[in-house]
Write a protein that holds these residues in place. Structure first.
Motif, PDB file in Angstrom:
ATOM      1  N   GLY A  87       0.802  -1.215   0.000  1.00  0.00           N
ATOM      2  CA  GLY A  87       0.000   0.000   0.000  1.00  0.00           C
ATOM      3  C   GLY A  87       0.835   1.265   0.000  1.00  0.00           C
ATOM      4  O   GLY A  87       0.342   2.342  -0.349  1.00  0.00           O
ATOM      5  N   ILE A 146       8.369   5.759   2.294  1.00  0.00           N
ATOM      6  CA  ILE A 146       6.993   5.632   2.787  1.00  0.00           C
ATOM      7  C   ILE A 146       6.821   4.297   3.505  1.00  0.00           C
ATOM      8  O   ILE A 146       7.004   3.236   2.911  1.00  0.00           O
ATOM      9  CB  ILE A 146       5.971   5.688   1.627  1.00  0.00           C
ATOM     10  N   GLY A 209      -2.680   0.265   4.975  1.00  0.00           N
ATOM     11  CA  GLY A 209      -1.840   0.552   3.810  1.00  0.00           C
ATOM     12  C   GLY A 209      -2.603   0.496   2.497  1.00  0.00           C
ATOM     13  O   GLY A 209      -2.506   1.400   1.664  1.00  0.00           O
ATOM     14  N   HIS A 290      -3.862  -6.022  -4.668  1.00  0.00           N
ATOM     15  CA  HIS A 290      -3.439  -5.922  -3.269  1.00  0.00           C
ATOM     16  C   HIS A 290      -4.640  -5.656  -2.359  1.00  0.00           C
ATOM     17  O   HIS A 290      -4.843  -6.321  -1.331  1.00  0.00           O
ATOM     18  CB  HIS A 290      -2.401  -4.799  -3.163  1.00  0.00           C
TER      19      HIS A 290
HETATM   20  O1  PA5 Z   1      -2.353  -3.097   3.402  1.00  0.00           O
HETATM   21  C1  PA5 Z   1      -1.436  -3.082   4.215  1.00  0.00           C
HETATM   22  O2  PA5 Z   1      -1.548  -2.541   5.322  1.00  0.00           O
HETATM   23  C2  PA5 Z   1      -0.089  -3.692   3.894  1.00  0.00           C
HETATM   24  O3  PA5 Z   1      -0.108  -4.450   2.731  1.00  0.00           O
HETATM   25  C3  PA5 Z   1       0.985  -2.595   3.799  1.00  0.00           C
HETATM   26  O4  PA5 Z   1       0.661  -1.689   2.786  1.00  0.00           O
HETATM   27  C4  PA5 Z   1       2.386  -3.167   3.532  1.00  0.00           C
HETATM   28  O5  PA5 Z   1       2.656  -4.187   4.450  1.00  0.00           O
HETATM   29  C5  PA5 Z   1       3.441  -2.080   3.707  1.00  0.00           C
HETATM   30  O6  PA5 Z   1       3.400  -1.620   5.015  1.00  0.00           O
HETATM   31  P1  PA5 Z   1       4.133  -0.328   5.512  1.00  0.00           P
HETATM   32  O7  PA5 Z   1       3.478   0.850   4.921  1.00  0.00           O
HETATM   33  O8  PA5 Z   1       4.001  -0.380   6.991  1.00  0.00           O
HETATM   34  O9  PA5 Z   1       5.567  -0.427   5.072  1.00  0.00           O
END
Ligand code: PA5
Length: 462
Positions: A87, A146, A209, A290
């Motif tokens: 995300g 990020i 995310g 995703h």
């Molecule tokens: O949807 C989600 O919360 C996850 O897939 C995150 O996007 C992913 O794990 C990346 O996390 P972070 O932003 O903490 O690095």
């Protein structure tokens, strides 16, 4: 506004075993859908509900700060390098690819109106990371790191590599080349950003995310390359107004949610295909994959029953995949629901010259690629129907920030409603944690010693 056409799933067209009678099902489910939408809106202000992505008011400040920072750094950098994964990368990638001029990074500075190139590093392939870092002049690169959790190991490993090079090249001034987007309080990145004095943007609480594209996670990269984020925000606001409506007959996200739920649970459509007829929209399916996978792929429902639910999302691009996956879609297992994304008006019209009039390709002369693309979308839709394959179409009047924002917000809402229909916890992702723990163990992180011996033993068997 974007439109939704669900005629392609009618059982009278694709057969009882593949489609539904929408009029009947909308009627059957109208109270349940109304309850779900009302409950999402009632709960959206509550802490811990993970529904802050539905609250748009908070965005005014954020948008203002993003625009101010973007104008402050305008003309200072040749490149934007986004470090993030899941995300924290896919929304920005999907939106910039859709909204910037195609092949942006290959255009001259003038053609880019002096805005920088943009790169998303969302993997840790050492060859690609090294090659990109060798290619970019890091002194002229603004790095947007990020991570909501502030500790995702792939992102943090990239950050450590990049920070080290930047510091060697720029000394203390390297800080000006880093902007961090993370939690307001917790996580290693927050701690480091405060210590090192980076400019930071906050990912609000209770936004997961995969629902964070309209926070600084997605909006900052857009603003840095000159995309009008006010237009994007207007798109979400208008779509939100429309999707607040608890009446399924007037709520396209609820309609597509119910269609997915019923076709999955009653008609064996275990795969949902996202198929934009546009190269500019080529990363929208990745973002959706995703969102849909982590939200709906769940082992148990909210009552603790084992259900192993979730449709597998699949990416296809029109027309490219007509020459790749379409054979399977038409003749293989009838287990897919195809979601076309159709663009009504492209920015350009490109005519095929009338140069081979008396040959077998003469019929193309004088026609436009736009006409050809439309004809192929229509032929594919009808062929799928002929083969009793259910389809829906989401129609965008054109590609701009206003409509792309509507599309993504519709998908977010559709996902939340579908999760409620399955009765699963849409906003958790426990299924990705075990592999992370094993990785920590293999990389020698303190506290994971027991997992290390467990995984080493298992690795001798698999
Ligand atoms: O949807 C989600 O919360 C996850 O897939 C995150 O996007 C992913 O794990 C990346 O996390 P972070 O932003 O903490 O690095």
């Amino acid at each position: 506004m974007i439109k939704f056409d669900h005629r392609g799933i009618e059982s009278k067209l694709v057969g009882e075993e593949n489609g539904i009678d929408t009029e009947k099902e909308f009627e059957n489910y109208k109270d349940r859908i109304s309850e779900i939408i009302t409950s999402l809106h009632n709960k959206k202000a509550g802490a811990g509900e993970w529904l802050q992505w539905m609250n748009l008011k908070y965005m005014e400040d954020t948008v203002w700060y993003i625009k101010e920072y973007a104008s402050m750094v305008e003309n200072r950098f040749d490149n934007i390098l986004v470090l993030g994964i899941g995300g924290s990368a896919l929304g920005g990638l999907a939106m910039t690819e859709a909204l910037l001029k195609p092949y942006w990074n290959y255009l001259s500075k003038e053609e880019r109106n002096n805005y920088p190139r943009i790169f998303f590093l969302d993997n840790i392939d050492p060859d690609c990371v090294k090659s990109l870092l060798n290619t970019l002049d890091l002194k002229k690169t603004l790095v947007n790191v990020i991570t909501k959790s502030g500790s995702t190991h792939e992102t943090m490993a990239q950050y450590m590599i990049v920070k080290d090079i930047l510091e060697q090249e720029l000394g203390d001034d390297y800080r000006k080349n880093i902007v961090a987007t993370t939690d307001k309080q917790t996580g290693v990145l927050r701690q480091l950003a405060d210590q090192e004095g980076y400019k930071t943007f906050v990912i609000p609480d209770d936004v997961g995310g995969r629902f964070s594209v309209f926070t600084a996670v997605g909006l900052l990269p857009l603003a840095l390359v000159g995309i009008d984020i006010d237009e994007v925000v207007q798109g979400i606001k208008d779509m939100d107004e429309r999707l607040k409506n608890p009446d399924i007959y007037n709520n396209i996200a609820a309609q597509n949610a119910l269609i997915h739920y019923l076709l999955n649970t009653q008609k064996g459509k275990t795969i949902t295909v996202i198929m934009p007829y546009s190269t500019r929209l080529q990363y929208i399916p990745d973002w959706f994959i995703h969102l849909w996978s982590e939200s709906l792929g769940k082992s148990s429902d909210n009552n603790g029953n084992t259900i192993n639910t979730g449709q597998t999302p699949l990416k296809a691009i029109g027309v490219t995949d007509q020459y790749s996956q379409m054979q399977l879609f038409n003749e293989g297992p009838n287990n897919k629901l195809i979601n076309f994304i159709k663009v009504e008006n492209f920015d350009n019209e490109l005519k095929v010259p009338n140069i081979f009039e008396y040959t077998g390709i003469g019929y193309l002369g004088g026609k436009s690629l736009n006409e050809l693309l439309d004809a192929e979308y229509e032929s594919t839709k009808v062929t799928l129907t002929d083969c009793s394959r259910p389809t829906v179409s989401i129609i965008l009047p054109k590609i701009n920030g206003y409509y792309i924002a509507q599309l993504l917000y519709m998908f977010e809402m559709q996902t939340a409603i579908t999760g409620a229909l399955y009765n699963v916890d849409t906003f958790s992702q426990n299924g990705v944690e075990q592999a992370k723990n094993y990785t920590y163990a293999l990389m020698g992180r303190a506290g994971y010693e027991e997992s290390a011996s467990e995984i080493k033993e298992k690795l001798t068997m698999v």
